[in-house]
Design an enzyme around this catalytic site. Structure first.
Site, PDB file in Angstrom:
ATOM      1  N   HIS A 178       0.836  -1.205   0.000  1.00 39.55           N
ATOM      2  CA  HIS A 178       0.000   0.000   0.000  1.00 39.55           C
ATOM      3  C   HIS A 178       0.870   1.255   0.000  1.00 39.55           C
ATOM      4  O   HIS A 178       0.595   2.210  -0.724  1.00 39.55           O
ATOM      5  CB  HIS A 178      -0.917   0.032   1.226  1.00 39.55           C
ATOM      6  CG  HIS A 178      -1.745  -1.200   1.378  1.00 39.55           C
ATOM      7  ND1 HIS A 178      -1.567  -2.081   2.407  1.00 39.55           N
ATOM      8  CD2 HIS A 178      -2.727  -1.715   0.603  1.00 39.55           C
ATOM      9  CE1 HIS A 178      -2.412  -3.087   2.278  1.00 39.55           C
ATOM     10  NE2 HIS A 178      -3.127  -2.891   1.180  1.00 39.55           N
ATOM     11  N   LYS A 205       3.322 -12.375  -4.092  1.00 39.37           N
ATOM     12  CA  LYS A 205       2.789 -11.048  -3.872  1.00 39.37           C
ATOM     13  C   LYS A 205       2.631 -10.818  -2.368  1.00 39.37           C
ATOM     14  O   LYS A 205       2.093 -11.659  -1.664  1.00 39.37           O
ATOM     15  CB  LYS A 205       1.416 -10.931  -4.531  1.00 39.37           C
ATOM     16  CG  LYS A 205       0.802  -9.557  -4.333  1.00 39.37           C
ATOM     17  CD  LYS A 205      -0.663  -9.525  -4.717  1.00 39.37           C
ATOM     18  CE  LYS A 205      -1.274  -8.198  -4.318  1.00 39.37           C
ATOM     19  NZ  LYS A 205      -2.701  -8.258  -4.089  1.00 39.37           N
TER      20      LYS A 205
HETATM   21  O1  ME8 Z   1      -8.135  -3.788  -3.779  1.00 38.71           O
HETATM   22  N1  ME8 Z   1       2.588  -4.861  -4.501  1.00 38.71           N
HETATM   23  O2  ME8 Z   1      -7.827  -2.756  -1.747  1.00 38.71           O
HETATM   24  P1  ME8 Z   1      -6.480  -3.437  -1.229  1.00 38.71           P
HETATM   25  C1  ME8 Z   1       2.188  -3.706  -5.028  1.00 38.71           C
HETATM   26  N2  ME8 Z   1     -10.193  -1.748  -1.853  1.00 38.71           N
HETATM   27  N3  ME8 Z   1       1.061  -3.063  -4.677  1.00 38.71           N
HETATM   28  C2  ME8 Z   1       0.301  -3.622  -3.738  1.00 38.71           C
HETATM   29  C3  ME8 Z   1       0.651  -4.831  -3.127  1.00 38.71           C
HETATM   30  C4  ME8 Z   1       1.863  -5.461  -3.542  1.00 38.71           C
HETATM   31  N4  ME8 Z   1       2.316  -6.580  -3.012  1.00 38.71           N
HETATM   32  N5  ME8 Z   1      -0.298  -5.125  -2.233  1.00 38.71           N
HETATM   33  C5  ME8 Z   1      -1.213  -4.141  -2.264  1.00 38.71           C
HETATM   34  C6  ME8 Z   1      -8.494  -3.030  -2.900  1.00 38.71           C
HETATM   35  N6  ME8 Z   1      -0.847  -3.209  -3.177  1.00 38.71           N
HETATM   36  C7  ME8 Z   1      -9.743  -2.216  -3.095  1.00 38.71           C
HETATM   37  C8  ME8 Z   1      -9.434  -1.081  -4.061  1.00 38.71           C
HETATM   38  S1  ME8 Z   1     -10.090   1.117  -5.426  1.00 38.71           S
HETATM   39  C9  ME8 Z   1     -11.500   1.827  -5.943  1.00 38.71           C
HETATM   40  C10 ME8 Z   1     -10.589  -0.191  -4.375  1.00 38.71           C
HETATM   41  C11 ME8 Z   1      -1.569  -1.970  -3.478  1.00 38.71           C
HETATM   42  O3  ME8 Z   1      -6.336  -3.016   0.180  1.00 38.71           O
HETATM   43  C12 ME8 Z   1      -1.881  -1.839  -4.946  1.00 38.71           C
HETATM   44  O4  ME8 Z   1      -2.135  -0.495  -5.233  1.00 38.71           O
HETATM   45  O5  ME8 Z   1      -6.470  -4.885  -1.541  1.00 38.71           O
HETATM   46  C13 ME8 Z   1      -3.167  -2.627  -5.057  1.00 38.71           C
HETATM   47  O6  ME8 Z   1      -3.878  -2.334  -6.241  1.00 38.71           O
HETATM   48  C14 ME8 Z   1      -3.870  -2.163  -3.816  1.00 38.71           C
HETATM   49  O7  ME8 Z   1      -2.819  -2.015  -2.829  1.00 38.71           O
HETATM   50  C15 ME8 Z   1      -4.939  -3.110  -3.326  1.00 38.71           C
HETATM   51  O8  ME8 Z   1      -5.356  -2.689  -2.054  1.00 38.71           O
END
Ligand code: ME8
Length: 510
Positions: A20, A301
């Site tokens: 994040h 991931k």
């Molecule tokens: O999907 N590497 O929230 P989320 C890179 N609430 N980026 C990462 C990552 C990783 N290992 N892990 C998380 C959601 N991210 C929804 C989104 S938007 C309208 C709603 C980042 O908490 C990356 O930006 O699962 C990914 O797309 C996002 O956190 C997913 O966060």
């Protein structure tokens, strides 16, 4: 010019992790860079608080969804300043103002004829909050991301007529090849559209933790529609950033978004559902989606659900936010997957931040102090060195305009290395021994200070606190992009500088 950049809003089913922080850091670099160009900027991040992932996690902890949301939203909100993020607003989807706007927009989508009643049956992953198509299921009916068993769901829903947008989405992709970048993600989105779109559930009947559907109190909106709309709703009630639009006029100033920055896990929602939803609501589409890769640890991931996370709080405590910001954008080409580890972080900290940039800054400021009492006379710069900085600012702008943050950083870093070579080539300590070469020494010191200013201005979006310290030592208060050109400002006095990146970072360093 205005520039509006967003991060995904993060689920509050657990605490924030480096994945994040990564997206927020990247969006912050873009926001800061555009502010340096004198543009009116709005940078949005926040939390996604409805839906099954949050309701289930709360249930497992024995607290209400709102309690869990409050607790974890506070942690995400606290992370932003810790990583140096300069977001203009932090949206929470449980905010009644957001919820009211969601109801308004989705009612309009219904009025426009894109919502109908039906029954949904299919495979569902409660962690993704996503219905899976048959091609998207691992053996044993498992989620390909979370590896958990999918549930077979059947429920009455209102549907969003996604299929009605098949042609318009294809046209969108044909007309705007830069709508989604990098190219692999564009191809992926387009092939998803071409494979044929099916209508999707817009509401959930079984769930109560969500935005109520105004025309049927037994339903809440499916969390993804509630969540995607945050990018729009925030502008309808967030306070205006300093010096930007007049209050309440943020939509007019900043809509549509310039960039949504996301990772590839949520590509389909942003590249297919989102533009279709905006079309259905008769709202303008965003200019760009930039889809970055995954930060991997031990080849997987990083993910809250898998528990293999690197704690950004600990890394910042030890090395500072700037080092972390630099590391993630330098180590992993932005847009691709890449592994991160404490070992490679420490190595880059030492070899690049401490030995290259830190040392260049220390040597330059201390030589100017030692040989000239901190004073620099006006005069010419070394043309050969200046030529190596020609059009650097423009090139960095072009890269950042395309969200090529690692390429932009690489351009700048080549100049950091160039300046270190210049020190070796000109050996100011030799010149200082010879009174007859005083003018030459002046020119070398002046050139070094100007070169340092240039890289500090361009690196500022990546490492704001360190670059501000460096620029303060150079007596420069203007961080606008014009300062990227050596010779632009005339540095006259240089003050002593504590090491920017100490070799033995103290624990608890902020
Ligand atoms: O999907 N590497 O929230 P989320 C890179 N609430 N980026 C990462 C990552 C990783 N290992 N892990 C998380 C959601 N991210 C929804 C989104 S938007 C309208 C709603 C980042 O908490 C990356 O930006 O699962 C990914 O797309 C996002 O956190 C997913 O966060």
């Amino acid at each position: 010019m205005s520039f509006y950049v967003t991060t995904p809003i993060y689920y509050v089913n657990a605490a924030p992790h480096l994945g994040h922080a990564y997206t927020t850091i990247a969006a912050d670099v873009m926001a800061r860079h555009h502010r340096q160009r004198g543009e009116s900027v709005f940078f949005l991040t926040g939390t996604d608080e409805h839906g099954e992932p949050v309701a289930d996690a709360a249930h497992a902890k024995g607290v209400t969804p709102q309690q869990l949301a409050d607790e974890n939203a506070a942690r995400f909100k606290a992370l932003a300043p810790l990583i140096g993020a300069s977001n203009d607003f932090f949206i929470r989807t449980t905010d009644p103002k957001h919820m009211a706007k969601v109801q308004e927009v989705l009612s309009r989508v219904r009025d426009n004829g894109y919502v109908y009643e039906g029954t949904y049956e299919g495979w569902y992953c409660p962690r993704c909050a996503d219905f899976k198509s048959e091609s998207d299921i691992d053996p044993g009916n498992r989620c390909p991301i979370h590896h958990i068993e999918l549930t077979r769901e059947q429920e009455d829903s209102y549907f969003f007529a996604l299929s009605a947008f098949q042609e318009r989405l294809q046209e969108l992709y044909e007309q705007r090849p830069d709508f989604v970048t990098p190219r692999t993600r564009y191809n992926e989105a387009l092939s998803f559209v071409r494979s044929g779109l099916h209508d999707v559930p817009l509401t959930r009947h079984k769930l109560t933790w969500g935005v109520p559907v105004p025309w049927d109190s037994e339903h809440v909106f499916y969390v993804w529609f509630d969540a995607l709309l945050n990018y729009y709703t925030a502008l309808s009630y967030a306070p205006a950033p300093d010096g930007a639009a007049p209050e309440n006029d943020l939509v007019a100033t900043f809509w549509p978004a310039s960039y949504h920055v996301i990772a590839k896990d949520i590509l389909r929602f942003h590249a297919v559902y989102w533009p279709a939803l905006l079309m259905a609501a008769a709202l303008e589409l965003p200019q760009h989606l930039f889809v970055h890769g995954y930060l991997l640890m031990e080849g997987e991931k990083m993910s809250k659900s898998l528990g293999n996370v690197l704690d950004p709080f600990a890394a910042i405590d030890r090395y500072g936010a700037d080092a972390l910001r630099f590391y993630v954008l330098r180590e992993v080409p932005f847009g691709q997957d890449g592994s991160v580890s404490s070992a490679s972080f420490e190595q880059r900290y030492e070899s690049e931040l401490a030995n290259e940039l830190g040392n260049l800054a220390s040597r330059t400021t201390s030589m100017i102090g030692r040989y000239r009492n901190g004073a620099l006379s006006a005069g010419e710069l070394d043309a050969e060195l200046v030529a190596d900085f020609d059009a650097l600012g423009e090139r960095v702008c072009e890269h950042v305009d395309r969200a090529e943050l690692t390429l932009a950083l690489d351009e700048i870093w080549q100049r950091v290395r160039r300046l270190n070579r210049y020190v070796e080539e000109r050996s100011p300590w030799q010149l200082a021994k010879d009174e007859a070469r005083a003018e030459e020494l002046d020119r070398v010191l002046r050139t070094l200070a100007e070169g340092l200013r240039s890289v500090a201005v361009l690196l500022w979006p990546y490492m704001p606190a360190s670059c501000e310290r460096l620029l303060a030592a150079l007596g420069v208060s203007d961080i606008s992009i014009a300062g990227a050109q050596p010779g632009a400002g005339g540095i006259t006095h240089v003050s002593p500088l504590e090491p920017l990146f100490p070799k033995e970072p103290a624990d608890g360093r902020g």
